[in-house]
Scaffold this active site. Structure first.
Site, PDB file in Angstrom:
ATOM      1  N   SER A 288     -17.344 -43.153 -12.562  1.00  0.00           N
ATOM      2  CA  SER A 288     -17.655 -44.309 -13.390  1.00  0.00           C
ATOM      3  C   SER A 288     -17.769 -43.882 -14.842  1.00  0.00           C
ATOM      4  O   SER A 288     -18.036 -42.713 -15.140  1.00  0.00           O
ATOM      5  CB  SER A 288     -18.975 -44.946 -12.954  1.00  0.00           C
ATOM      6  OG  SER A 288     -20.080 -44.178 -13.411  1.00  0.00           O
ATOM      7  N   ASP A 289     -17.557 -44.819 -15.765  1.00  0.00           N
ATOM      8  CA  ASP A 289     -18.018 -44.577 -17.119  1.00  0.00           C
ATOM      9  C   ASP A 289     -19.542 -44.611 -17.072  1.00  0.00           C
ATOM     10  O   ASP A 289     -20.143 -45.069 -16.094  1.00  0.00           O
ATOM     11  CB  ASP A 289     -17.469 -45.632 -18.082  1.00  0.00           C
ATOM     12  CG  ASP A 289     -17.365 -45.111 -19.509  1.00  0.00           C
ATOM     13  OD1 ASP A 289     -18.085 -44.151 -19.835  1.00  0.00           O
ATOM     14  OD2 ASP A 289     -16.579 -45.674 -20.294  1.00  0.00           O
ATOM     15  N   CYS A 290     -20.167 -44.122 -18.113  1.00  0.00           N
ATOM     16  CA  CYS A 290     -21.605 -43.873 -18.020  1.00  0.00           C
ATOM     17  C   CYS A 290     -22.409 -45.166 -17.974  1.00  0.00           C
ATOM     18  O   CYS A 290     -22.423 -45.927 -18.947  1.00  0.00           O
ATOM     19  CB  CYS A 290     -22.043 -42.958 -19.150  1.00  0.00           C
ATOM     20  SG  CYS A 290     -21.260 -41.347 -18.974  1.00  0.00           S
ATOM     21  N   SER A 292     -21.702 -47.661 -16.050  1.00  0.00           N
ATOM     22  CA  SER A 292     -20.919 -48.849 -15.718  1.00  0.00           C
ATOM     23  C   SER A 292     -21.223 -49.347 -14.310  1.00  0.00           C
ATOM     24  O   SER A 292     -20.917 -50.501 -13.986  1.00  0.00           O
ATOM     25  CB  SER A 292     -19.421 -48.585 -15.881  1.00  0.00           C
ATOM     26  OG  SER A 292     -18.994 -47.507 -15.084  1.00  0.00           O
TER      27      SER A 292
END
Length: 765
Positions: A288-290, A292
């Site tokens: 994941s993006d941080c 997200s």
């Protein structure tokens, strides 16, 4: 059960903080894992990773789902940080620990991708990536970094207001795809090496190019994109990453796509990524993006509970959480029976398969273990960084003032926010550079007398309080240089612009300086794109900047939330990117001047091709990769100065669905050091995919019709040909489920980021 898991989880998390102060590898000779198959170098990576995860307890599995993994102390498995950055050199990030001085206190810093992309030199990109990943290995061997790097950013830069455009190579999907293939080859050490040099991560998947614009936030934005635009524009770089370059990791993005947060979207992560592109051969993982995954719950408001949010992400195929939401809420979700342990195993096996392929468990058998501090910031790396910067600088306007010889009896006035820039030249996602030399420093090395004024002060400052020295120096100088543009105080991650105008008082100062009638150079610095029509139309200034193609009125014509590309009379959109824009660009895509002149001719080839004959010889698994032909372009330097020449091949014509694009880039190569009067041949390999168009369903189709291949932007040469016969589908795009409507009002957005789109003439917007 949930309470027991929670207590154990907290204990292990507390241990991880202490463990991460030191890094290391599992001891496969004398440690607890020596009899586990993960240490068996003769076994395949899947079997090795599976054996390791089978040795975990459920609590240990749940606790190793975040980017800071505490490992399993009882098994001798060290803690590991998955998050390292290396956008244009090993960079400061949670997993990278620069020393205060001495060894590992610096790393080679290359230009931002927007500048390196302007070089149109894929071999250069592979060479740069090889140096970056070599230095990354050195940091790992020195106990200063992990081996998983969350780079590159490969989202197309379609809107010049996007704050992260500096991180990408540009706006064209073919260019991005070619660039990223070269980059991943260098970062990972080939398509299928015995040991990867590092694991690269293509981000942000998908349709992500908005930070914070007019009340719309990336954490909440719902990108509405039809299949045609998705497949034609937003997806090609990711297809290259996954299908054609075998990248080790992909990062899902903050935004929703058609109502579904991307990190919880099985259509994206399973149907497209893992099934259609067959991105399963190495058990590659999705991160994941941080935070997200937290955003799935709020502000997307996609699930009723936090336990459901983490479950949706895990089941959809997000294997690793940048953040703490998995560790915090997966235990509850597991206790509620929302997912099976086998799903959790699959995610962990994917992660640790990557470590196996990096040689994490193989000790001295891994040749990269010999890389050391001596391999950081070598002379070769310094020379390559200079080459990357020099090749990317683009001359947009010149009346013969350049090139200019500087002698010791000359005086130079250097003015502007960027005139004495150092760290700001590195942009974002930066490391600690070996040295930082400003334009002022460079001017002083010429031997000329240099006058410096670092004004106008501040990117948003229009006041004239500090301007007086500028006119004093301009009066005295033989040559005037203005170095300005944008920096990270104006555009950056989390911050878009609402205008593409030059900021503050810069245009006023530039115009006044041009009025002195002296030789003047304007250097546009920074990664962003600007409306430079006042400079382009000023007869007294010359300008150097990375290439771009923008309209001065773009910011008032198209909201950033409009993801469509084609012109639309109903919405008022003039179209996006050079392919579809119906206005007159200030500088068109690919524009760049030389200190010499070139001519070009295309070697003879057929004027008509049968589609059935082309398909008969097509034996590739992916039909779009089948060769069409290699076009040979003879390029002659007809001037008097040695120069490189970038051969750009565009395709235009009447084939496929209307409207037809203005033109589209299908091939390029850079010819080096062409001396005056010399001729070189650019060999441009075209595939069937180069000729194909995308229909409304997202299918890739080879159409009959008229085609024209054009060399360069003028063009310098053109070849017309036709395709005959019936259309053939080269790639059938999996159809998405019906779009959902995101109803979250956690943030109040502007320009309808939560409104339901309407089907209008010309397609869905």
């Amino acid at each position: 059960m949930a309470a027991t898991i929670g207590v154990t989880l907290l204990a292990l998390t507390a241990y991880s903080t202490a463990q991460l102060t030191g890094r290391g590898f599992s001891d496969c000779e004398d440690g607890p894992l020596r009899s586990n198959a993960v240490c068996d170098v003769s076994a395949d990576p899947l079997a090795r990773a599976t054996a390791l995860i089978n040795a975990f307890t459920i609590e240990e599995k749940l606790n190793n789902t975040g980017h800071v993994s505490p490992g399993v102390p009882r098994l001798g498995l060290p803690a590991y940080t998955w998050w390292q950055e290396a956008l244009h050199g090993v960079a400061d990030s949670p997993g990278v620990d620069f020393a205060e001085s001495g060894p590992f206190s610096i790393a080679t810093s290359f230009p931002q991708p927007i500048l390196m992309g302007a070089a149109f030199d894929d071999q250069l990109i592979t060479d740069v990536a090889t140096v970056v990943s070599t230095e990354a290995r050195a940091f790992n061997n020195g106990g200063r970094a992990g081996l998983d790097y969350w780079t590159p950013n490969i989202n197309p830069f379609k809107d010049p207001r996007w704050g992260r455009g500096q991180e990408t190579p540009g706006e064209d999907p073919f260019h991005l795809s070619s660039y990223v293939h070269a980059l991943i080859d260098g970062l990972q050490g080939g398509f299928d090496p015995k040991y990867k040099r590092i694991v690269a991560t293509c981000k942000h998947f998908a349709a992500y190019d908005l930070e914070s614009w007019n009340g719309n936030f990336r954490y909440q934005f719902d990108a509405r994109v039809g299949s045609q635009d998705l497949r034609e524009y937003y997806m090609p770089p990711f297809q290259t990453c996954a299908r054609d370059s075998n990248v080790g990791s992909v990062m899902c993005s903050y935004n929703s796509l058609n109502g579904v947060p991307t990190c919880a979207d099985p259509y994206l992560l399973q149907t497209i990524l893992r099934e259609h592109w067959r991105w399963t051969n190495e058990q590659q993982y999705v991160t994941s993006d941080c935070d997200s995954i937290q955003n799935i719950y709020l502000p997307h408001n996609y699930t009723r509970t936090r336990a459901e949010a983490v479950t949706e992400a895990l089941v959809a195929g997000t294997d690793l959480n940048c953040g703490t939401y998995y560790q915090q809420h997966l235990p509850t979700a597991y206790a509620q029976g929302l997912f099976n342990e086998s799903t959790l195993d699959q995610a962990l096996i994917r992660q640790y398969s990557a470590l196996v392929r990096l040689g994490y468990f193989d000790g001295s058998a891994v040749p990269y273990r010999n890389i050391s501090w001596a391999d950081v910031n070598t002379l070769h790396a310094q020379q390559l960084a200079y080459k990357a910067a020099a090749e990317g600088i683009t001359l947009l306007k010149n009346d013969g003032t350049l090139p200019m010889g500087i002698t010791s009896d000359m005086t130079i006035a250097i003015v502007g926010d960027w005139a004495n820039a150092t760290e700001q030249m590195q942009g974002n996602y930066l490391g600690i550079a070996p040295y930082l030399h400003s334009p002022l420093w460079a001017a002083e090395q010429t031997g000329a007398e240099v006058y410096y004024a670092g004004v106008p002060g501040g990117q948003g400052d229009p006041t004239t309080d500090d301007w007086l020295p500028v006119w004093q120096w301009a009066e005295k100088a033989d040559v005037i240089i203005y170095a300005g543009g944008l920096d990270n105080s104006i555009e950056a991650e989390g911050m878009d612009r609402v205008s593409i105008a030059w900021t503050g008082g810069q245009l006023d100062v530039i115009d006044q300086l041009a009025g002195y009638g002296k030789p003047m150079i304007v250097m546009q610095m920074g990664g962003g794109q600007l409306d430079s029509s006042p400079i382009a139309n000023n007869p007294n200034s010359r300008r150097q900047t990375p290439y771009h193609s923008v309209s001065g009125k773009l910011h008032s014509q198209i909201p950033m939330t409009d993801m469509t590309l084609r012109p639309n009379s109903t919405t008022g959109s003039p179209g996006r990117t050079y392919q579809w824009y119906t206005g007159t660009p200030i500088y068109e895509f690919g524009h760049g001047l030389h200190y010499t002149n070139f001519s070009a001719s295309i070697q003879p080839s057929n004027s008509s091709y049968s589609i059935s004959d082309l398909m008969e010889g097509c034996m590739e698994k992916y039909k779009d990769k089948c060769a069409f032909q290699t076009v040979n372009v003879n390029v002659e330097n007809i001037g008097s100065t040695t120069s490189d020449y970038v051969t750009l091949a565009f395709l235009t014509g009447t084939h496929g669905p209307e409207p037809y694009p203005n033109k589209r880039l299908v091939a390029y190569t850079r010819l080096h050091n062409m001396t005056a009067g010399s001729t070189s041949t650019a060999n441009l390999g075209l595939t069937l995919g180069s000729l194909a168009r995308i229909d409304e369903q997202g299918d890739t189709v080879l159409y009959p019709g008229d085609y024209a291949l054009m060399v360069d932007t003028q063009p310098l040469a053109m070849k017309n040909f036709t395709l005959t016969g019936d259309p053939v589908t080269l790639d059938e795009w999996p159809q998405p489920p019906a779009p959902q409507l995101q109803t979250s009002d956690y943030f109040v957005g502007g320009y309808g980021s939560t409104y339901e789109e309407n089907v209008i003439a010309g397609g869905t917007t």
